[in-house]
Write a protein that holds these residues in place. Structure first.
Motif, mmCIF file in Angstrom:
data_model
loop_
_atom_site.group_PDB
_atom_site.id
_atom_site.type_symbol
_atom_site.label_atom_id
_atom_site.label_comp_id
_atom_site.label_asym_id
_atom_site.label_seq_id
_atom_site.Cartn_x
_atom_site.Cartn_y
_atom_site.Cartn_z
ATOM 1 N N SER A 9 0.833 -1.205 0.000
ATOM 2 C CA SER A 9 0.000 0.000 0.000
ATOM 3 C C SER A 9 0.864 1.250 0.000
ATOM 4 N N ASN A 10 0.462 2.245 -0.772
ATOM 5 C CA ASN A 10 1.184 3.509 -0.863
ATOM 6 C C ASN A 10 1.029 4.296 0.446
ATOM 7 N N ILE A 11 2.129 4.819 0.952
ATOM 8 C CA ILE A 11 2.119 5.518 2.240
ATOM 9 C C ILE A 11 1.133 6.678 2.259
ATOM 10 N N LEU A 12 1.212 7.569 1.287
ATOM 11 C CA LEU A 12 0.344 8.753 1.304
ATOM 12 C C LEU A 12 -1.123 8.405 1.134
ATOM 13 N N GLU A 13 -1.422 7.446 0.266
ATOM 14 C CA GLU A 13 -2.815 7.041 0.071
ATOM 15 C C GLU A 13 -3.393 6.489 1.369
ATOM 16 N N VAL A 14 -2.619 5.670 2.056
ATOM 17 C CA VAL A 14 -3.068 5.077 3.317
ATOM 18 C C VAL A 14 -3.262 6.163 4.374
ATOM 19 N N ALA A 15 -2.308 7.080 4.473
ATOM 20 C CA ALA A 15 -2.382 8.143 5.475
ATOM 21 C C ALA A 15 -3.588 9.056 5.245
ATOM 22 N N ARG A 16 -3.905 9.313 3.988
ATOM 23 C CA ARG A 16 -5.064 10.159 3.673
ATOM 24 C C ARG A 16 -6.380 9.446 4.001
ATOM 25 N N LYS A 17 -6.429 8.174 3.713
ATOM 26 C CA LYS A 17 -7.665 7.412 3.923
ATOM 27 C C LYS A 17 -7.873 7.051 5.391
ATOM 28 N N TYR A 18 -6.769 6.805 6.106
ATOM 29 C CA TYR A 18 -6.842 6.357 7.499
ATOM 30 C C TYR A 18 -5.951 7.242 8.369
ATOM 31 N N PRO A 19 -6.481 8.338 8.906
ATOM 32 C CA PRO A 19 -5.671 9.256 9.707
ATOM 33 C C PRO A 19 -4.974 8.608 10.907
ATOM 34 N N VAL A 20 -5.492 7.510 11.418
ATOM 35 C CA VAL A 20 -4.875 6.827 12.558
ATOM 36 C C VAL A 20 -3.451 6.365 12.230
ATOM 37 N N VAL A 21 -3.140 6.215 10.962
ATOM 38 C CA VAL A 21 -1.803 5.791 10.542
ATOM 39 C C VAL A 21 -0.760 6.812 11.001
#
Length: 71
Positions: A9-21
Motif C-alpha cells: 500500500s502507498n504511504i500517502l494514500e493510506v495516510a489520507r484514507k486512514y488518519p490513525v496511521v
C-alpha cells in the motif's frame, strides 16, 4: 474482513484514507508521511528503510483501522 492495508500500500494514500496511521508512524518516529519519497513508496519500503519490522507495524495499523471503523 481482510486487512485494510498491506506492505504494498502507498504511504500517502493510506495516510489520507486512514488518519490513525499518522499516530502509529509518530509512535515509531517515522516521518514518512511528510517525506517527499512517500508519494511513491509503499508501507513496507518506508518502514523497512528505517530498520523496523514492517509486518508488525502494518499489523498494528490494520488493528487500529479496524477499531476506528467499529466506532
Amino acid at each position: 474482513m481482510g486487512n485494510a492495508v498491506s506492505k504494498d500500500s502507498n504511504i500517502l494514500e493510506v495516510a489520507r484514507k486512514y488518519p490513525v496511521v499518522g499516530m502509529i508512524f509518530r509512535k515509531y518516529g517515522l516521518g514518512c508521511i511528510g517525506c517527499m519519497v512517500a508519494s511513491g513508496e509503499s508501507l513496507g519500503e518506508g518502514i523497512s528503510s528505517h530498520g523496523l519490522n514492517a509486518d508488525m507495524i502494518i499489523d498494528e495499523i490494520n488493528k487500529a483501522i479496524a477499531e476506528e471503523e467499529t466506532k
